[in-house]
Every structure is written in structure tokens, then in C-alpha cells.
Design a protein around this motif. Structure first.
Motif, short mmCIF file in Angstrom:
data_model
loop_
_atom_site.label_atom_id
_atom_site.label_comp_id
_atom_site.label_asym_id
_atom_site.label_seq_id
_atom_site.Cartn_x
_atom_site.Cartn_y
_atom_site.Cartn_z
N GLY A 94 0.79 -1.21 0.00
CA GLY A 94 0.00 0.00 0.00
C GLY A 94 0.82 1.27 0.00
O GLY A 94 2.05 1.28 -0.01
N THR A 95 0.10 2.39 0.03
CA THR A 95 0.70 3.73 -0.02
C THR A 95 0.23 4.52 1.19
O THR A 95 -0.90 4.37 1.64
CB THR A 95 0.27 4.45 -1.31
OG1 THR A 95 0.68 3.67 -2.44
CG2 THR A 95 0.89 5.83 -1.40
N ALA A 96 1.12 5.37 1.70
CA ALA A 96 0.75 6.29 2.77
C ALA A 96 0.63 7.69 2.18
O ALA A 96 1.50 8.13 1.42
CB ALA A 96 1.79 6.27 3.88
N LEU A 97 -0.44 8.38 2.52
CA LEU A 97 -0.69 9.73 2.01
C LEU A 97 -0.67 10.71 3.17
O LEU A 97 -1.36 10.52 4.17
CB LEU A 97 -2.06 9.77 1.31
CG LEU A 97 -2.56 11.12 0.82
CD1 LEU A 97 -1.64 11.69 -0.26
CD2 LEU A 97 -3.99 11.00 0.27
N TYR A 98 0.15 11.75 3.03
CA TYR A 98 0.27 12.78 4.06
C TYR A 98 -0.29 14.08 3.50
O TYR A 98 0.25 14.66 2.56
CB TYR A 98 1.74 12.95 4.46
CG TYR A 98 1.98 13.75 5.72
CD1 TYR A 98 2.21 13.11 6.93
CD2 TYR A 98 1.98 15.14 5.71
CE1 TYR A 98 2.43 13.82 8.09
CE2 TYR A 98 2.20 15.87 6.86
CZ TYR A 98 2.43 15.21 8.05
OH TYR A 98 2.65 15.93 9.20
N ILE A 99 -1.41 14.56 4.07
CA ILE A 99 -2.12 15.73 3.56
C ILE A 99 -1.73 16.96 4.38
O ILE A 99 -1.81 16.94 5.62
CB ILE A 99 -3.65 15.54 3.61
CG1 ILE A 99 -4.05 14.29 2.82
CG2 ILE A 99 -4.36 16.76 3.06
CD1 ILE A 99 -5.54 13.97 2.91
N VAL A 100 -1.31 18.02 3.68
CA VAL A 100 -0.89 19.26 4.34
C VAL A 100 -1.75 20.42 3.84
O VAL A 100 -2.33 20.36 2.76
CB VAL A 100 0.60 19.56 4.05
CG1 VAL A 100 1.50 18.51 4.67
CG2 VAL A 100 0.86 19.67 2.56
N PRO A 101 -1.83 21.52 4.62
CA PRO A 101 -2.65 22.65 4.19
C PRO A 101 -1.92 23.61 3.27
O PRO A 101 -2.56 24.39 2.57
CB PRO A 101 -3.01 23.34 5.51
CG PRO A 101 -1.87 23.01 6.42
CD PRO A 101 -1.41 21.64 6.03
N LEU A 102 -0.58 23.60 3.27
CA LEU A 102 0.19 24.60 2.53
C LEU A 102 1.25 23.93 1.66
O LEU A 102 1.84 22.92 2.04
CB LEU A 102 0.90 25.57 3.48
CG LEU A 102 0.04 26.36 4.46
CD1 LEU A 102 0.93 27.08 5.45
CD2 LEU A 102 -0.86 27.33 3.71
N ARG A 103 1.53 24.54 0.51
CA ARG A 103 2.59 24.03 -0.36
C ARG A 103 3.94 24.06 0.34
O ARG A 103 4.75 23.15 0.19
CB ARG A 103 2.66 24.86 -1.64
CG ARG A 103 1.50 24.66 -2.59
CD ARG A 103 1.75 25.37 -3.90
NE ARG A 103 0.66 25.15 -4.83
CZ ARG A 103 0.70 25.53 -6.11
NH1 ARG A 103 1.78 26.15 -6.58
NH2 ARG A 103 -0.31 25.31 -6.91
N ALA A 104 4.21 25.14 1.07
CA ALA A 104 5.50 25.26 1.76
C ALA A 104 5.68 24.12 2.75
O ALA A 104 6.77 23.58 2.92
CB ALA A 104 5.59 26.61 2.46
#
Length: 810
Positions: A94-104
Motif C-alpha cells: 500500500g501507499t501512505a498519504l500525508y495531507i498538508v494545508p500549505l505548499r510550503a
């Protein structure tokens, strides 16, 4: 808990952590492990800044993507031809996805996670190109992306999302944000529906209702106020610092010295750094300039030399007054930080501050939104901010102020952290303690049940097949935070019905009995990641043509006032072309959509842009409102100001002149250019979908704004490494196209590129020249560097660096 005792993680991880100096987990991290974060359990971690949230995420992701058989086998000897297998050939799962609010923040997290690539893991980051399914990400083990990008991947049916083993949502408390919160909320709900067995980990600041988030996500809760170093919160008033435990310490303000300057000076006396939060970009820049006089005296000769190098790098980022002002402050040990800076500026400031070269940074609250920049002291100088909806200054939320305060104290560097709010009076001293120091953060609240948010997400939900009826939509929405929180029966159904009616009237959805489906146009709008109201505005404008032939309806009005795409098609006739739109007409069209944040009309702007509007009315795509329609006319003029900025950029006006003319920073230009590129690309797709002949004109306008050049330079500027200034010099030397460059005399190219042999070689190689080598080549004496066109583009002498990146690369 010792890291050697971690259950369910790859065997190399404990030793890896120990090599980084981590022998034992922080208490919140140990709680997370006990709650099952390494065994696939869902988790909400609501803990302070710098208390170890990132390691909790890493434990979840690494345990999730290594299957049970391979969890103890992955090793540094991974097969380079198969990075998703360890040295013994054990496959990762599988894959782990890390979601962030900002591009930086995405870039920062990618850099953190790349430490695991030595163990055979592959890390990817994706934050743009909303029309792509991100197929190249399928081979990544860990993917870092913004919530908007993940939403677009779901809309574009990215197949690798079916294989997600774990999703981590960083800064999940931003679900409370009216602009970005609904996207995060709906995206998490969709991912959990796609992958019912997927592990969900949500990382949050300390909030008032973390238990509600845990209920929504069916998760265990770690709710802690533990920090690795103590945080002392207080208020400065008079000559003393008043702390929350009732203690006071002397912190004198000398003569005409400002409170903030006194706090910075006092911090420097203790060899500490200070982060000052203010409420506007102008205030951030002004504060840095004043505080530089304080930090200047505290610098060592070695620090001055290093800061001079950083300042030189900052000047190389862009030729603007903002860049010069920032470099001047940095040379003295101070800096400002706000969204108007180019990303290159921000990265240099953040790195120098983390390296303790910069002694003070004055920033707008964007720096508190997750980017890793802790300091000894934090000063929340401005705790009020202008709120246009309220018609004046309003206090910041407790959550936002506490986020700023949480930046105080650097583990391993500072003995403690202090967060200070300056008070102007004794009454304000008491108010600030009650309002912020002793107060608990507010609960987060879903913002989904608002028409603008649902307009976009309901169309995407139907188009991507998550719901095929009204009842199906309401059933899906039951998976959201809003449904978990609301006790207002019927409100969501009413808003859903209003939005469905709007989407049907504009031919984005169609209904057959109880069944809902997206039209071909609706699928296109969803795939393009457009607000349906933006799509309606663009379609209306492209169909209407110039101002004299515009429809009486306006897509920026309430949904009931819209002319549908099919009605416009009937009026115009399939494929019938309107007058070929100008670049200005197209820039104005996309600038007035909800997806473009318009420039603000300053005092005196209304008269200037009213005159321009009447002079160029024939170019507008759609009917210009009457000047007596106050709000609509003001919005039209704000879009015109934005379009003029884009037109100037595409006419090769110098960046410095643009920043001065429009009162913006280099980062603002970048943002407008990127938005225009995206919206014009969407407009081109819509024109093709509807059989309009405007697509070539749209493509030309998009390419010009992408490269910042006039039309005659579009072909040249598209060669990698050329850019707007080099393209102009090559053109002036008689090299007018990519084909010309491919066959050009090397001496002419070298002269046009100011004798830079390496640059000339790279440019010729990228153009496909048969022999790009500059060995033995001398610049042609026939090439002049002087410009005589006087068009405001500036002289070549203004270019002091070899940097030719476009604004979109900043």
C-alpha cells in the motif's frame, strides 16, 4: 516507552531513531502507540506544537506500508531497480498519504520523509496541476500533497488511491476554515469511503472539541497539553513581564523605545531569538526595518559575513524593492515574512532563522500555520485584525493566537519558551489574560453547509460516482464532520436542494427521475477543479463576446439569474465564433471568477479604473455593469485592476515596476500568474467542449502570461532556460523562434546571453542545436545590448543575475 520496544514497525526504525538521538518517546507519542497507531488504529492527536506529532505520523505510515511479513525485513540494501522491495525482495504494502494545508509545508515534510529513502522507500510530493490523475505517484510509498491536490486526484479517479493503507491529515483543525475546510472535510470522507479499511490519522493543534473529530473519524483520541520544554505565556505592560503563574519579572522599556523592541533587546541579551506576529504585510515590513536597528548591534563579525551572503541570495531571487528591503533587513539580522514574498525569499528567511543567524522575524500569521520556525520568544504584537465582514478590527481567535504562541521554545536549543502579548493599558492587561492567556481554544466547526462550498463538492461527488441521487448525496454527507456536529434538522437538505437546482439550471447536472448524473460539461468542470460559478462566468463570457453583444444575465449573480450553457448555445449557434477575444478581455474574464482573488481597489483607484473600463469596454467578455450598480461595478473594476497586472506581466513590464504600480509583492504576482494559467487552461478546455473558436486565442493569452512575454516571444520563451529577459535579448539579436535558435550562430547566441558560455550551452542544448559546445567561441561584436523600444520593460543593465526562472517557478 523506549524506541527499541516499538511494536509493528520496520526493524530498522528503532536504530534509525536512536542514531538521530531519540531513545524514548514523548508521552503523547507513547499514548499514540498504546492507542494502536502502529497497529492500524485510527487516531486523532490533539497536542501542542513541537510535541512530536510528526513522529506519530511516521510511526503510522511506516507500520502501515510494510506488510506483516515484511515489517521486520526492510533494510538499507533495497533493490535499486525495485524501490518498493527490501534487500530480501519483500514487497511493501500500500501507499501512505500525508495531507498538508500549505505548499510550503509539503516541501518541508517531503524533505523530512526523504530520510527513509535509504531503506528502500520512495517519497513523492504533488501540490499542483489539478487536471492530472497523478499517475506517476502510483510507484511512491509515501505521497505528500495538499488537500486541494488530493481532492483533484479523487475527481480524476487516480487508481492508486484504491491502494491507500494510511492517510495522515496534518493541521486537521483547519477544517474550521471557511475557505479550505470544506475541501479537507469532503476529501477525507471520500478517501474513507474508497478505502473502508484504511487507517486515518489526524494531527491537530490543541482545540476545544478534539473528541468530536475523533467521533467523526471513528478514531482513538490522544488529547494532551504536554510539551518537551515549558511554555510561559504572559503579557508585557509598563516595565514588567506578567506571567500566567502570577510571577513578574523586570523587562524595561527605555526612553522612546517601543515595547516590541524592548522585548527583542531583552531576548538578545539572553542569546535568544524572537518571532513577532503582526496583522498585515505592511506592518511586517515596517517592524523588520525598525527592529534591525536593535539586532544590528548584537551580531558577531562572523554572523555579519554569513548574513551578507544570505542578503545577496535574497536580492538574486527577484529585482524588486521588496527584495531589496528584505535583503537590507537581513544583513542587519532581522527579516519579515508574509505571503507576498516569493517562495525563494521565504525559504531563505526560514533557513537563516532556524540556523540562528536571524535574530528576529516579523511575520503575518501564515508563519504559524505549520512551517517549522520556532524561537525563544514569540510576541503577538497585533491581536486584532481587520475584518471586512465586520466593518472594522476584530480580535483574533484563541486558537489562532495559541498557534502563534506555540512557536515559542526550540527543543534542544532553548531552556524554555515565552509567548508575550504587549498591553497598552492596565485594563488591556486584564483583558488579554482573560481573552488569551487563561482561555481555552474554541471548538472547531464544520463550514461545509454553505452554498459556495457545496456548489463545488456536490458536483464533484456526483461526477466521480460517489452519489447518484439526492438521497445518495445526503447519505454521503452523513459521513462528514458537519453531520456529526449538526443538530439543525433539515438545513443541509435545504442547501443541497438549492445547489442541485443551480447545477441543473447551468447544465452541469441532469436528473432522470430520482437519478442524478453529471453532464459532459459537468464532468469537464469537475475534472478542471473549477468552482461551477467560475465555469458559468467563463462560459457566459465566451458565448457573449464583446461588451456590445453581451447577455443581460451575469454569472456572478445568484444562481437563479444564470443563463444556461444550452440557452447560450441556442442563441449563438453551435461552434459560432464571437469576435476573437483579446488578451485583456480573457484576463478580465478569469479575474472576475470566484476562483481568482481580485486585487483590492485603493483610494483613488475607482476613478482611474472607471476611465480604463469605459475606454476598453469593447474588449470585455460580458456586459459591464452600470456605474450606478455600486457593488457589481466595484467588483468589475477590481477584476480590471487584476487583469491589468496580468497584462503588464505578459507585456514584459519589469517585475519591480509591477510591484510598485499595484502595491503587491513578488509572491502576489506569482499567485495571480499561476491562477490565471490554471483558469485560462480551464477556459480553453471549456471552449473546446462547447465547440467555440476562441481556444487558440485563449491558448496564446495563457502562454504569454505563463512566460511573461509579448506574443512574438512565446516560442522562444518556451525553451527551457530562456525566460522573458533572455528571450527578448535573443529576439533583438535576430533569433526570433525556437527553429532560429536551433540553427543560430553560436557567437550571436553567446553575445545575446551576455557572454555566459555555460548558459548559452544549456539553452542551445535545450533548443536541439547540433553542437551546443561553446569551446573556442567568442561573442559576436555585431550584437548590441541597448534597447530602444522604450516600452517600460527596463534595460538589460537591470538584470544582475543569471536567473531566468519564470514567476511560476518561484
Amino acid at each position: 516507552m523506549d524506541v527499541a520496544d516499538l511494536p509493528g514497525v520496520p526493524s530498522w526504525l528503532p536504530e534509525h531513531l536512536q542514531s538521530a538521538g531519540i531513545e524514548a518517546l514523548y508521552p503523547p507519542q507513547a499514548e499514540a502507540v498504546e492507542a494502536g497507531v502502529t497497529r492500524g488504529e485510527n487516531l486523532v492527536a490533539s497536542i501542542p506544537t513541537a510535541s512530536g506529532k510528526t513522529l506519530i505520523a511516521q510511526l503510522a505510515m511506516l507500520s502501515a506500508i510494510t506488510d506483516a511479513a515484511g515489517a521486520s525485513e526492510v533494510s538499507p540494501g533495497a533493490d535499486p531497480e525495485n524501490p518498493s522491495a527490501d534487500g530480501d525482495g519483500t514487497a511493501l504494502g500500500g501507499t501512505a498519504l500525508y495531507i498538508v494545508p500549505l505548499r510550503a509545508l509539503a516541501s518541508e515534510k517531503q524533505a523530512e520523509f526523504e530520510q527513509f529513502e535509504q531503506y528502500g522507500l520512495d517519497v513523492g510530493v504533488s501540490t499542483g496541476n489539478y487536471e492530472s490523475d497523478g499517475g506517476w505517484l502510483a510507484d511512491k510509498d509515501i505521497v505528500v500533497a495538499t488537500s486541494e491536490k488530493v481532492d483533484s486526484l479523487v475527481r480524476n479517479d487516480a487508481p492508486w488511491l484504491d491502494d491507500l493503507a494510511c492517510v495522515v491529515s496534518d493541521e486537521v483543525h483547519l477544517v474550521d476554515d471557511a475557505e479550505r475546510g470544506p475541501t479537507l472535510e469532503v476529501t477525507l470522507a471520500k478517501l474513507r469511503r474508497i478505502n473502508p479499511d484504511m487507517q486515518t490519522v489526524a494531527l491537530s493543534a490543541t482545540i476545544g472539541n478534539a473528541d468530536v473529530l475523533a467521533e467523526w473519524l471513528d478514531a482513538e483520541l490522544v488529547d494532551s497539553d504536554w510539551r518537551p520544554i515549558s511554555l510561559k505565556k504572559g503579557v508585557h505592560f509598563g516595565q514588567a513581564l506578567h506571567l500566567e503563574d502570577g510571577s513578574q519579572s523586570e523587562l524595561p522599556v527605555h526612553n522612546s523605545e517601543k515595547q516590541t523592541a524592548a522585548i527583542v533587546r531583552d531576548t538578545l541579551d539572553d542569546d535568544g531569538s524572537t518571532l513577532v506576529f503582526v496583522n498585515s504585510r505592511r506592518n511586517a515590513e515596517a517592524a523588520a526595518g525598525r527592529l534591525a536597528s536593535v539586532t544590528r548591534e548584537a551580531l558577531t563579525p562572523e554572523e555579519r559575513e554569513q548574513l551578507a551572503d544570505v542578503a545577496a541570495e535574497i536580492r538574486d531571487v527577484s529585482d524588486t524593492e521588496t527584495s531589496d528591503d528584505l535583503a537590507d533587513a537581513v544583513a542587519d539580522g532581522a527579516a519579515f515574512h508574509h505571503a507576498g514574498l516569493a517562495s525563494g525569499h521565504r525559504e531563505l528567511v526560514e533557513e537563516a532563522f532556524r540556523d540562528r543567524l536571524l535574530k528576529v522575524v516579523s511575520a503575518t500569521p501564515t508563519l504559524a500555520a505549520g512551517v517549522n520556525t520556532p524561537s525563544r520568544r514569540v510576541v503577538v504584537r497585533d491581536w486584532r485584525r481587520y475584518d471586512g465582514t465586520a466593518g472594522g478590527m476584530q480580535p483574533l481567535s484563541v486558537l489562532e493566537v495559541h498557534q502563534m504562541m506555540g512557536r515559542a521554545g526550540r527543543p534542544g536549543l532553548d531552556p524554555y519558551g515565552e509567548a508575550i502579548i504587549p498591553a497598552a493599558s492596565h485594563d488591556e492587561l486584564d483583558e488579554l489574560f482573560d481573552r488569551y492567556v487563561w482561555a481555552d481554544p474554541e471548538p472547531v466547526q464544520s463550514k461545509l453547509a454553505a452554498e459556495p462550498a457545496l456548489r463545488t463538492h456536490l458536483l464533484a461527488t456526483v461526477a466521480s460516482g460517489f452519489a447518484r441521487s439526492r438521497d445518495g448525496l445526503l447519505e454521503f454527507l452523513e459521513r462528514t464532520l458537519y453531520a456529526t456536529q449538526t443538530d439543525e434538522s433539515g438545513r443541509l437538505a435545504r442547501v443541497v436542494d438549492e445547489v442541485l437546482g443551480y447545477l441543473q439550471r447551468n447544465d452541469f447536472l441532469e436528473r432522470d427521475g430520482e437519478e442524478l448524473s453529471a453532464t459532459s460539461l459537468g464532468h469537464t468542470v469537475s475534472r478542471l477543479y473549477l468552482d461551477p460559478m467560475s465555469a458559468a462566468e467563463i462560459i457566459d463570457g465566451l458565448r457573449s463576446g464583446g461588451g456590445s453583444g453581451a447577455s443581460g444575465d451575469d454569472a456572478s449573480e445568484e444562481p437563479a439569474g444564470f443563463t444556461t450553457a444550452s440557452e447560450l448555445a441556442d442563441e449563438a449557434g453551435d461552434g459560432e465564433a464571437v469576435n476573437d477575444p483579446t488578451a485583456m478581455g480573457l484576463y478580465h474574464l478569469v479575474a472576475r471568477t470566484p476562483d481568482m482573488y481580485e486585487l483590492y481597489l485603493r483610494s483613488g483607484d475607482e476613478e482611474e479604473y472607471s476611465q480604463i473600463a469605459f475606454e476598453r469596454e469593447a474588449e470585455f467578455l460580458g456586459r459591464m455593469p452600470s456605474e450606478f450598480e455600486d457593488d457589481r461595478f466595484a467588483d468589475w473594476l477590481a477584476a480590471l485592476k487584476t487583469a491589468r497586472l496580468l497584462e503588464d506581466w505578459a507585456s514584459e513590464v519589469d517585475e519591480d515596476e509591477i510591484t510598485d504600480r499595484y502595491g503587491v509583492g513578488p509572491g502576489d504576482i506569482r499567485g495571480k500568474v499561476e491562477s490565471a494559467q490554471w483558469l485560462l487552461g480551464a477556459a480553453e478546455s471549456l471552449a473546446s467542449e462547447l465547440g467555440l473558436d476562441a481556444a487558440p486565442a485563449i491558448r496564446r493569452a495563457r502562454t504569454r502570461v505563463e512566460h511573461g512575454v509579448r506574443e512574438e516571444l512565446v516560442d522562444l520563451a518556451g525553451v527551457r532556460g530562456v525566460g522573458r529577459k533572455r528571450a527578448r535579448r535573443l529576439f533583438d539579436a535576430g533569433i526570433e523562434s525556437r527553429a532560429d535558435l536551433r540553427d543560430a550562430e553560436k557567437s550571436v547566441v553567446l553575445a545575446a546571453l551576455r557572454g555566459r558560455a555555460k548558459t548559452a550551452e544549456n539553452v542551445l542544448e535545450n533548443a536541439g542545436h547540433r553542437d551546443p559546445s561553446m569551446d573556442g567561441v567568442d561573442p559576436s561584436e555585431d550584437v548590441s545590448y541597448e534597447r530602444s523600444d522604450g516600452d517600460g520593460r527596463g534595460s538589460d543593465d537591470e538584470e544582475t543575475t543569471d536567473d531566468q526562472t519564470s514567476l511560476g517557478d518561484f
